[in-house]
Design an enzyme around this catalytic site. Structure first.
Site, short mmCIF file in Angstrom:
data_model
loop_
_atom_site.label_atom_id
_atom_site.label_comp_id
_atom_site.label_asym_id
_atom_site.label_seq_id
_atom_site.Cartn_x
_atom_site.Cartn_y
_atom_site.Cartn_z
N GLY B 174 -52.61 -26.29 -3.63
CA GLY B 174 -52.78 -25.06 -4.22
C GLY B 174 -52.43 -23.87 -3.20
N ASP B 175 -52.77 -24.17 -2.00
CA ASP B 175 -52.43 -23.18 -0.84
C ASP B 175 -50.86 -22.98 -0.64
OD1 ASP B 175 -55.02 -22.13 -0.35
OD2 ASP B 175 -55.48 -23.55 1.34
#
Lengths: 402, 402
Positions: B174-175
């Protein structure tokens, strides 16, 4: 709000097929670049034959996969193996900014249309490619597939349940990561061109892109000698930070630090004793006894729905959220507000939903404007702009060049 | 090969912490942007306290995580809550191109340093942010963590073994996806500025970024009404396309079409009968009888090592590759040729390996040049360039502003 896209000054010749390349040129087109998708006459992009399908207004089976990822692009057909096809392509390169392809390395050179040839025609051209392993190295000619990128880039080895098998990310993450890195490379080269006055080559590999996305895995291994194990949804350094079952699904609770854990004990679990319990009192203990913490949390939340549990935990200031499936994502108010799905009228498919753009620019707003092209729909317009007459265009069509 | 980076004309003020933002500014710095990382005095970026650690030349525990992802950046300290800190930041904004932050939305406004304030100081400034849910919508103030982005963006729901639990991708995907989308947005805004003369705001959400990376999941669901199930390493439309156990690990075989399957039967499996066997003769049959095909393949390859099996299958023109763990990646000749890991001398950590850059530009070559900054190491140089004298700098230091 301006009506102009961030990339409206750029003309992109798009030779890409399937996913990694088309995902890149989709982003460029969403941000306003004029993308001319160039397909083989008759057959076109493979994904015109990929599911999901819908019976279109002509009673034919038509691909929604293709329609989703190729919106906002113009489409022409051009047989690059034919001499006239090569000539037309070279003429297009004269006034283009970017050429993108995702053939296996060497294919464009064999066609006589490699970067070395194109830069002689237009020294400002930026040439981007994405392939399984990139344009250099011993594997450069190997066939590249998304799953090979995920496997050889190390993502599968660290994804999966504890003690379970290496697991592929459920979407074509290798292709997606390749497309994102390619887009960055092309835009960086556009900036560089504003300084140097000339284009360059951008060479992206799925395997490289996946390696980059495994972030600190190598650093950890090199320092400890320990190959990071698969550990389901848990995180090596923080606990509780995991999925927890509730009445109708699974939610995430993410206690990033001691303070959040103590809040969880007092305000969510009603178990202040767990703060001082030596099994859980520090992060090390919690990491060693994660299953016990999970049992307490799941017992406490058993009767709550995902919505109820998440609202309750968030109201105490503790990070939490549902594990959504796609039906829940489509219904979510945040997703709607962010316009991550957009309705579009397609001339043959009718009303359909396409993905929105995740890159939110507040002045030059990305947008979904035109539907994906029918095969060769812009042949006449594009060729006429090159100065070709009606008769010449008809001859190219009759000769199978377009 | 030029010695100049593609982004050498850009000055980036980097307020980001942990991963999504620093991953973005790492790519910008690798491509030559002058990135000034701005940290809180004394504490600095949280990841200065993240494992893996090494005992440094001063006998202190120092983070390799921080050192990896912050190479090529300059570092200053600045307390943005102090009035003098705000003034210095605003002065830096006057001559910067990009400000990047990954605070929760609203934090910069509360500091009096939101985009609306900064654009008055420098209308050309581009302001990028990445947060869990973006700067708009009902969830904008919720805490954002990588795992929440993966869960709410729908990646976990489609990742995992058949019948098993939703599974997090093993890296902070996600990051990473947020950082990649942010980088694209910033560079697109740089191009737009070359047309409009002014900057704009780029607003990236982890949840949006993950949704975009699940590609056609929504289209499939909307057309069929079927929520895509988790299916391990298999792919809904193609078979065999999976992991197969061999003597010392698991390899991938990816037969994307009928021709590759038939080649597999004759040249790898010595089972031409499986071409006409009605259970396997077309893709539909193979998808329905995948376990039977797997058994035949695994029996055939049982005595081969990963290397042997992959070489044998590739030699027949069938796509294949090993599932690599990080030790195998680090030893791989393709990875070495692509320079995906780079050796660096760090002043306190000594010799270390850092990730290479996956964006290969052949003229303005990305590079790893300088080690990650010690906390505040460039305070004097940067403040002197703003015109501050020795006494003023000492006073700022004494007052805890830097």
């Amino acid at each position: 709000m301006s009506q102009h896209g961030a990339l409206e000054n750029l003309v992109v010749l798009d030779l890409t097929r399937v996913l990694a390349g088309p995902f890149c040129t989709m982003m460029l087109a969403d941000m306003g670049a004029k993308v001319i998708k160039i397909e083989m006459p008759v057959s076109g992009d493979d994904t015109r034959a990929y599911p999901p399908f819908r019976t279109n207004c002509n009673g034919e089976r038509e691909s929604l996969y293709f329609a989703n990822i190729n919106r906002n692009k113009q489409g022409i057909t051009l047989n690059l193996k034919a001499q006239e096809g090569k000539e037309i392509f070279k003429k297009l390169v004269e006034t283009a900014d970017i050429v993108v392809e995702n053939y296996r390395p060497g294919v464009m050179d064999k066609l006589g249309l490699g970067y070395d040839v194109l830069k002689e025609i237009n020294p400002r051209i930026i040439y981007g490619s994405v392939s399984g392993f990139g344009n250099t190295g011993p594997y450069r000619l190997r066939p590249g597939y998304d799953i090979l990128g995920q496997a050889m880039g190390g993502l599968m080895a660290i994804t999966g349940s504890k003690g379970g098998e290496p697991t592929r990310a459920g979407s074509a993450m290798g292709d997606i990561l390749g497309g994102l890195h390619l887009t960055i490379g092309l835009l960086a080269a556009i900036n560089a061109r504003s300084i140097t006055g000339k284009g360059q080559r951008v060479d992206i590999s799925l395997m490289d892109s996946v390696i980059a996305a495994t972030e600190n895995t190598a650093i950890k291994y090199l320092e400890s000698g320990i190959i990071p194990p698969r550990m389901g949804n848990r995180y090596a350094a923080v606990s509780p930070y995991d999925g927890f079952k509730v009445q109708d699904g699974t939610i995430i609770i993410a206690c990033g630090n001691q303070k959040l854990y103590e809040k969880l004990c007092t305000e969510v679990l009603d178990r202040p004793d767990m703060i001082t319990d030596p099994r859980f009192s520090d992060m090390e203990g919690r990491l060693a006894n994660q299953d016990d913490i999970r049992d307490v949390i799941e017992e406490k939340l058993a009767d709550l729905t995902m919505d109820e549990a998440v609202s309750f935990i968030l109201s105490k200031g503790i990070p939490a959220g549902p594990i959504y499936d796609i039906s829940q994502i489509l219904a979510d108010p945040q997703v709607k507000e962010r316009e991550m799905f957009v309705e579009q009228e397609h001339p043959t498919l009718g009303h359909m939903t396409v993905n929105g753009c995740a890159i939110k620019l507040d002045d030059t707003v990305p947008s979904v404007r035109t539907p994906a092209p029918a095969l060769g729909q812009d042949n006449d317009a594009v060729l006429r702009r090159l100065g070709l007459g009606e008769g010449e265009i008809d001859a190219l069509r009759a000769g199978g060049v377009i």
